[in-house]
Design a protein around this motif. Sequence first.
Motif: not given
Lengths: 221, 386
Positions: B93, B95, B97-104, B112, B145, B147, B161
């Motif tokens: 899946y 989306i 804006n990518a929807g990445l986990f910013q803390h990883r 993941t 990361y 960002y 991912r």
Amino acid sequence: MNVLNFVNAFFSDSAHWHGYDGIPTRLGEHVRYTLEALALAAAIGLPVGLVTGHYGRGGNALSLVATAGRALPSFGLLVLMTTLLGFGMLPVMIPLVVLAVPPILVTTYEAMRSVDPSPVDAARGMGMQESRILLQVELPVALPLILSGLRSAAIQIVSTATIAAYVSLGGLGRYIVDGLYQRNYEKVVGGATLVAVLALVTLALFWAVARVAVSPGVRRR
Amino acid sequence: MAKSLRQPEGPGVLIRIDSVTKRYPDGTVAVDRLSLEIPDRSITVLVGPSGCGKTTTLRMINRMVDPSEGTILLDGEDIQRQPVTTLRRSMGYVIQNAGLFQHRTIVDNIATVPRMLGWGKQKARARAAELMERVGLDAALAKRYPYQLSGGQQQRVGVARALAADPPVLLMDEPFSAVDPVVRKGLQDELLRIQDELGKTIIFVTHDIDEAIKLGTMVAVMRTGGHLAQYAPPAELLSSPADAFVEDFLGGDRGIRRLSFFPSARLELTSDPVIPLDATAEQIAAPDAPYLLVTDPNGRPLGWSEPRDLVAGDIRPERLLSYGRPFVPGTDSLRAALDCAVLSPAGWAVAVDTGGRVTGVVSQQTIGEAIRSAHAAGRDDEKVAG
Ligand SMILES: Nc1ncnc2c1ncn2[C@@H]1O[C@H](COP(=O)(O)OP(=O)(O)OP(=O)(O)O)[C@@H](O)[C@H]1O
Ligand SMILES: [Mg+2]
């Protein structure tokens, strides 16, 4: 004599460093009250805030409870609880917990609500369970705000835990209450100074925890 | 690349959307009795104006949204019958804006799903590293990361991912619409390349018709209210739009754009007007052509010139006229060949091999004839098909 002289006199008196009324004992008691009250408040505020924040429901009910909690004066509550329950630890803990729950609850809820929805959507779309989404996707990002809620709760408890002395318990409030009673201002100022120092130490501790616990990806540094 | 060369390998249907309607609690009908057969191992694009129900349709496939009516079959089985997590884990899946986990970190973001499936940390990270390479991400980014990445790089991470656990299906909701046109083109080319290698069943949502035509094996044009306006391969969409809405949505220069689907391989090339840099006076005078193409000693094009401006033994490359952008017969389409001819001052397109060496030139007139016969053949195909 000015305040600094009081401070100096209080801390240089070696009698203040020993025994059941010595600084280590009173400090230890104060820290214990603080930790217990904070733990209890966190045990209530964190899970409720996390779950309501995750599902985005019950925000109104939450802020109602929080406002009510804030409106209750701690000292009045202490008197009321002591009248109802008699002397002891419980009547002291109740006002402290009532004081600490609202900031924890409200900030945790807000922190969870402010998490960017797209990673959550992505996580759900890849088949992650809700509990994992809450703990592994939202919580790490909401953590800085949640910690700030815990921090203000902790600071408020540190300063308010002095009320325990009014109902014959220990802690740093002892110096303030006894000092006022005995018109021993050296003791009052000494006690107040210790409370202030403890508050600063609390701030420093939370700063250190945030450094370690918050991911550099969230801190952006 | 000529689009007609990239057809699904098997004609099988993997996902069957059967008369599905979605009515939201507030009464909005987002999708209205939609039926769609999504072929296996190919890219199916859902395209249409904003609010026409593309996202809703996509999210019904992985049960992020439940249909109000109708059924969706995956490999012949009703998706409502399988556990929702199993279903979603079989579908990547991606989306907007990518929807990445910013803390990883980037590797951990990509790892993941494998981690969720119980892979060991080492194995999952090794897999993540492999995918970074596949989607064209520098290995040095692994420990960064989100960002610290550009929007385009983040989107590549999002694709990696989604591919990590090698799901047969990939759902993509406007994955490239938040990046600038140059980066977008790069991502689209990368997706086509990955698709050639992996052969996933991809359902791709976009509101950009050019993106739909470029990527889709099949394109479903939807109109507001969640209706299907037309479902066809892109070449057919361009040649015969079902109605005024589709025609309007396709926009102008349909005829030119359609040329992308005709190969340039059969164009008849000539080498007569091609001369080397050290051409003799006879070589310059021999061809009966208004313009000559001069090539360097390696056979690469240098530029055009009228014969009377050329002096044997003293041809100056800097004084030649631009040859535009050459085309590669067999790889490029008739559109590229025509474009090349239009850009060239001589009106001739330069054909090169993959090494950039001139294989011949072709006139606008010859290209025009090829276009006419291709269109005629296309119409015959349609008669056979319809
Ligand atoms: N949760 C919801 N509740 C009510 N209506 C919704 C909901 N989600 C979408 N809609 C409505 O359903 C319709 C289709 O929405 P959808 O998001 O599927 O459109 P879309 O084609 O993806 O649009 P866009 O190109 O803008 O992303 C719209 O009218 C939208 O307002
Ligand atoms: Mg959408």
